[in-house]
Design an enzyme around this catalytic site. Sequence first.
Site, mmCIF file in Angstrom:
data_model
loop_
_atom_site.group_PDB
_atom_site.id
_atom_site.type_symbol
_atom_site.label_atom_id
_atom_site.label_comp_id
_atom_site.label_asym_id
_atom_site.label_seq_id
_atom_site.Cartn_x
_atom_site.Cartn_y
_atom_site.Cartn_z
ATOM 1 N N HIS A 130 0.843 -1.199 0.000
ATOM 2 C CA HIS A 130 0.000 0.000 0.000
ATOM 3 C C HIS A 130 0.874 1.243 0.000
ATOM 4 O O HIS A 130 1.811 1.340 0.780
ATOM 5 C CB HIS A 130 -0.889 0.006 1.254
ATOM 6 C CG HIS A 130 -1.845 1.154 1.273
ATOM 7 N ND1 HIS A 130 -3.112 1.054 0.733
ATOM 8 C CD2 HIS A 130 -1.725 2.423 1.740
ATOM 9 C CE1 HIS A 130 -3.733 2.217 0.867
ATOM 10 N NE2 HIS A 130 -2.912 3.060 1.477
ATOM 11 N N ASP A 163 -14.319 3.668 7.376
ATOM 12 C CA ASP A 163 -13.255 4.503 6.796
ATOM 13 C C ASP A 163 -13.774 5.334 5.634
ATOM 14 O O ASP A 163 -13.410 6.502 5.487
ATOM 15 C CB ASP A 163 -12.071 3.645 6.350
ATOM 16 C CG ASP A 163 -11.014 4.512 5.671
ATOM 17 O OD1 ASP A 163 -10.512 5.430 6.342
ATOM 18 O OD2 ASP A 163 -10.749 4.318 4.481
ATOM 19 N N ARG A 213 -13.270 13.764 6.586
ATOM 20 C CA ARG A 213 -11.937 14.348 6.834
ATOM 21 C C ARG A 213 -11.510 15.223 5.664
ATOM 22 O O ARG A 213 -10.890 16.283 5.856
ATOM 23 C CB ARG A 213 -10.901 13.234 7.045
ATOM 24 C CG ARG A 213 -11.036 12.562 8.406
ATOM 25 C CD ARG A 213 -10.209 11.280 8.453
ATOM 26 N NE ARG A 213 -8.815 11.518 8.208
ATOM 27 C CZ ARG A 213 -7.998 10.635 7.636
ATOM 28 N NH1 ARG A 213 -8.430 9.466 7.230
ATOM 29 N NH2 ARG A 213 -6.723 10.937 7.466
ATOM 30 N N SER A 256 -6.951 4.587 9.118
ATOM 31 C CA SER A 256 -7.625 4.518 7.822
ATOM 32 C C SER A 256 -6.957 3.459 6.934
ATOM 33 O O SER A 256 -7.609 2.554 6.401
ATOM 34 C CB SER A 256 -7.546 5.902 7.160
ATOM 35 O OG SER A 256 -7.839 5.839 5.793
ATOM 36 N N LYS A 277 -8.215 -0.898 6.312
ATOM 37 C CA LYS A 277 -8.478 -1.483 4.992
ATOM 38 C C LYS A 277 -7.556 -2.676 4.735
ATOM 39 O O LYS A 277 -7.962 -3.688 4.182
ATOM 40 C CB LYS A 277 -8.264 -0.435 3.890
ATOM 41 C CG LYS A 277 -9.358 0.636 3.902
ATOM 42 C CD LYS A 277 -9.131 1.703 2.856
ATOM 43 C CE LYS A 277 -8.021 2.642 3.219
ATOM 44 N NZ LYS A 277 -8.255 4.063 2.932
HETATM 45 N N1 URA Z 1 -4.715 7.071 2.348
HETATM 46 C C1 URA Z 1 -5.725 6.486 3.049
HETATM 47 O O1 URA Z 1 -6.231 5.438 2.674
HETATM 48 N N2 URA Z 1 -6.149 7.092 4.159
HETATM 49 C C2 URA Z 1 -5.634 8.236 4.623
HETATM 50 O O2 URA Z 1 -6.060 8.708 5.650
HETATM 51 C C3 URA Z 1 -4.583 8.847 3.877
HETATM 52 C C4 URA Z 1 -4.142 8.231 2.745
#
Ligand code: URA
Length: 432
Positions: free
Chosen positions: A82, A161, A168, A183, A187
């Site tokens: 990621h 999220d 946000r 966040s 995931k």
């Molecule tokens: N990427 C994400 O998935 N979440 C965040 O808060 C920032 C970048």
Amino acid sequence: MRIYDLIAKKRDGGTHTREELETIVNGFVSGEVADYQMAAWMMAVYLRGMTNEETAELTDVMAHSGVMVDLSPIPGIKVDKHSTGGVGDKTTLVIAPVVAACGVKIAKMSGRGLGHTGGTIDKMESVPGTRTALSQEEFFAQVNKIGLSVIGQSEGIAVADKKMYALRDVTATVSCIPLIASSIMSKKLASGSDAILLDVTTGTGAFMKTVDQSIELAELMVAIGTHHGRRVAAMITDMDTPLGRNIGNSLEVMESMDVLKGKGPADLTEVCLQLAANMLVLAGKGTPAECRAMAQAVIADGSAFAKCKEMFAAQGGDTRVLDDYSLFEQPAASFELLAEQDGYIVANDAEKIGSASVLLGAGRQKKGDPLDFAAGITLHKKRGDYVHKGESLATFYGAADKFEAAAAEYRSGLVYGAEKPEEAPLVYALVT
Ligand code: URA
């Protein structure tokens, strides 16, 4: 406790219990907690912070707010990767096939572009016909058959999220370490892979602007993943300048294919080799040096490029474009951005370049905007290069009426100087 009292507790610097976090997060998902209450609470978190244990609990509560994918029907270790986001950051398109060609399964869910940063799913969809929404059965069957699939994140993953991120985004609470860590890791935990490599970008084009902040975020995410029984490592990579030379969806696919064919730009190739090697290490394939050699070998013998074509073909993509780039949808027009003076490029602000490419149509200015897959920018001069007045700094692609605004945005991040700037490292640190 009432939500009012929980907001007050965080406002006053308190530490939440798991039950309190469940009340806040699950209440927000169900609609009992209003947007304005969640926004107030997240601003309190932004200003007061969270302990690491609190962030780990928040992550787990967020992960369990949706489906927890069980990848056990796919035998063997599944490795995920990621990136915290970047400009010209097309590494997934290279390293997923490289790692899969080395025999490690990749069952990956990726995102779309966000703000000035691009997303793998948008890039993949620039290959005509490519499907990025597969059913779970199709996804598992493809990974079992060819060892690789990259699809869009299913709607049911980390539902909290999705709602929290949208809030946000409009309440100035994105760049907050506990909120970013929870966040991303919610995931990743919900997506089910056994091992996760995090690419924490740092610099003007990233959410984390300094190396110290990036290391803090990386350490927290590694601790959260490890606490939940996953093998996790993080690389801190530079995002002051875009990675490679192409920004834009089909442009980035072309450049990624160049890397897989062994003729990609040096910076992108090097970052991809290091990322792929670290994923292979996490999968237990060998020492860092052995894993790097494996990654180099599958590029050199063409098997990584073949694996990439196999993935696109399995997902309905027209793989002829990967061999012959002229078959991609072509841009309506192009424009050369010329240097206004002689000098070294001292700064080439990645965020401004990302925003310029969004203005060209490569990204969305608001939710649901259509993309121009052929739009984007090819950089001819990057930080550290010398340029003569009148030379081309970059080529813009897209609709001609967008060039002026994009050029102004690009130029606002450009700094010339008489001295060659010191070379910035591509990778700052590895956090394990
Ligand atoms: N990427 C994400 O998935 N979440 C965040 O808060 C920032 C970048």
